[in-house]
Design a protein around this motif. Sequence first.
Motif, PDB file in Angstrom:
ATOM      1  N   GLY A 156       0.827  -1.197   0.000  1.00 34.27           N
ATOM      2  CA  GLY A 156       0.000   0.000   0.000  1.00 34.27           C
ATOM      3  C   GLY A 156       0.864   1.251   0.000  1.00 34.27           C
ATOM      4  O   GLY A 156       2.051   1.207   0.344  1.00 34.27           O
ATOM      5  N   TYR A 157       0.246   2.361  -0.358  1.00 38.45           N
ATOM      6  CA  TYR A 157       0.995   3.618  -0.476  1.00 38.45           C
ATOM      7  C   TYR A 157       1.627   4.041   0.849  1.00 38.45           C
ATOM      8  O   TYR A 157       2.661   4.723   0.863  1.00 38.45           O
ATOM      9  CB  TYR A 157       0.062   4.737  -0.970  1.00 38.45           C
ATOM     10  N   ASP A 158       1.030   3.632   1.986  1.00 37.50           N
ATOM     11  CA  ASP A 158       1.528   4.080   3.283  1.00 37.50           C
ATOM     12  C   ASP A 158       2.277   2.990   4.045  1.00 37.50           C
ATOM     13  O   ASP A 158       2.617   3.172   5.218  1.00 37.50           O
ATOM     14  CB  ASP A 158       0.363   4.592   4.138  1.00 37.50           C
ATOM     15  N   HIS A 161       7.389  -0.774   4.434  1.00 40.31           N
ATOM     16  CA  HIS A 161       8.324  -1.838   4.068  1.00 40.31           C
ATOM     17  C   HIS A 161       9.252  -1.382   2.940  1.00 40.31           C
ATOM     18  O   HIS A 161       8.819  -0.823   1.939  1.00 40.31           O
ATOM     19  CB  HIS A 161       7.578  -3.093   3.614  1.00 40.31           C
ATOM     20  N   GLN A 162      10.529  -1.645   3.100  1.00 40.60           N
ATOM     21  CA  GLN A 162      11.484  -1.343   2.043  1.00 40.60           C
ATOM     22  C   GLN A 162      11.459  -2.471   1.025  1.00 40.60           C
ATOM     23  O   GLN A 162      11.548  -3.646   1.376  1.00 40.60           O
ATOM     24  CB  GLN A 162      12.892  -1.183   2.629  1.00 40.60           C
ATOM     25  N   GLU A 163      11.342  -2.101  -0.220  1.00 45.55           N
ATOM     26  CA  GLU A 163      11.190  -3.094  -1.277  1.00 45.55           C
ATOM     27  C   GLU A 163      12.394  -4.024  -1.363  1.00 45.55           C
ATOM     28  O   GLU A 163      12.240  -5.235  -1.570  1.00 45.55           O
ATOM     29  CB  GLU A 163      10.926  -2.383  -2.599  1.00 45.55           C
ATOM     30  N   LYS A 164      13.609  -3.496  -1.202  1.00 46.98           N
ATOM     31  CA  LYS A 164      14.810  -4.331  -1.267  1.00 46.98           C
ATOM     32  C   LYS A 164      14.832  -5.346  -0.125  1.00 46.98           C
ATOM     33  O   LYS A 164      15.221  -6.497  -0.306  1.00 46.98           O
ATOM     34  CB  LYS A 164      16.071  -3.478  -1.222  1.00 46.98           C
ATOM     35  N   ASP A 168      15.000  -9.252  -1.038  1.00 44.15           N
ATOM     36  CA  ASP A 168      16.151 -10.007  -0.512  1.00 44.15           C
ATOM     37  C   ASP A 168      15.683 -11.128   0.408  1.00 44.15           C
ATOM     38  O   ASP A 168      16.212 -12.251   0.352  1.00 44.15           O
ATOM     39  CB  ASP A 168      17.105  -9.081   0.248  1.00 44.15           C
ATOM     40  N   GLY A 169      14.683 -10.843   1.251  1.00 43.24           N
ATOM     41  CA  GLY A 169      14.156 -11.868   2.154  1.00 43.24           C
ATOM     42  C   GLY A 169      13.499 -13.001   1.397  1.00 43.24           C
ATOM     43  O   GLY A 169      13.620 -14.173   1.774  1.00 43.24           O
ATOM     44  N   ALA A 180       4.971  -4.508  -6.158  1.00 40.13           N
ATOM     45  CA  ALA A 180       4.130  -3.468  -6.741  1.00 40.13           C
ATOM     46  C   ALA A 180       3.752  -2.479  -5.642  1.00 40.13           C
ATOM     47  O   ALA A 180       3.196  -2.875  -4.617  1.00 40.13           O
ATOM     48  CB  ALA A 180       2.876  -4.075  -7.356  1.00 40.13           C
ATOM     49  N   ARG A 181       4.105  -1.222  -5.834  1.00 42.26           N
ATOM     50  CA  ARG A 181       3.727  -0.173  -4.885  1.00 42.26           C
ATOM     51  C   ARG A 181       2.436   0.467  -5.383  1.00 42.26           C
ATOM     52  O   ARG A 181       2.413   1.096  -6.430  1.00 42.26           O
ATOM     53  CB  ARG A 181       4.841   0.863  -4.778  1.00 42.26           C
ATOM     54  N   LEU A 182       1.355   0.278  -4.627  1.00 39.96           N
ATOM     55  CA  LEU A 182       0.044   0.759  -5.045  1.00 39.96           C
ATOM     56  C   LEU A 182      -0.198   2.182  -4.549  1.00 39.96           C
ATOM     57  O   LEU A 182       0.299   2.570  -3.485  1.00 39.96           O
ATOM     58  CB  LEU A 182      -1.049  -0.167  -4.513  1.00 39.96           C
ATOM     59  N   GLN A 183      -0.950   2.917  -5.321  1.00 39.33           N
ATOM     60  CA  GLN A 183      -1.282   4.290  -4.959  1.00 39.33           C
ATOM     61  C   GLN A 183      -2.744   4.366  -4.522  1.00 39.33           C
ATOM     62  O   GLN A 183      -3.570   3.562  -4.941  1.00 39.33           O
ATOM     63  CB  GLN A 183      -1.046   5.224  -6.150  1.00 39.33           C
TER      64      GLN A 183
END
Length: 205
Positions: A156-158, A161-164, A168-169, A180-183
Amino acid sequence: MDAFDKEIITAFFVASISGETATDIIRRKLALSTEYLEERIDHLVKNGFIEGNRKSLTEIGKNSIRIVLAGGVFDIIHPGHIHTLRAAKALGNVLVVVIATDKTAQKMKNRIPLHNMELRRDLVRSLSMVDLAIVGQEGDIFKSVELVKPNIIALGYDQIHQEKFITDGCKKIGIDVSIARLQSPIPDIKSSKIEHDYGKSIYGI
């Protein structure tokens, strides 16, 4: 493969996690005769999408659908949640939503959640775009990822969580995912703001 075959394959995937039978899941969504449903399942078995035991998907079947994983607290369902979950579902065929445990929710919100995790799960499960809602594992988000094995993780937009960190996990447990970062078209609507505004209207503070 048509849209109905995708629905059947989705139901078999959900059943593999929820413990329900795939036919019960399908009948809950669609009004079908038993005979017709069995014919369609037979067709998918014959074409190698469903195992001969008619209980699980083959690798071909699993690879024929895109699984999207989303997560959150969902203590107060609001329009921002609905938009985000619809956008997440549009990314694939199956939307699995992981609900934060009560302890995790308390850490994230700095308060005890209004609804316990089982009720929050049931509320999210009732939304039409959600195929499966599960309570997450305490202290390790990757346990849920390992269970679901998604193709896409929708944030979600807020969500902080860091994408990397997530990619990596996932690689450490042998899962290759896209992030996917949703707006949100209404980013000002948040559960915390709703609760705050409600308190002001009730108590005049």
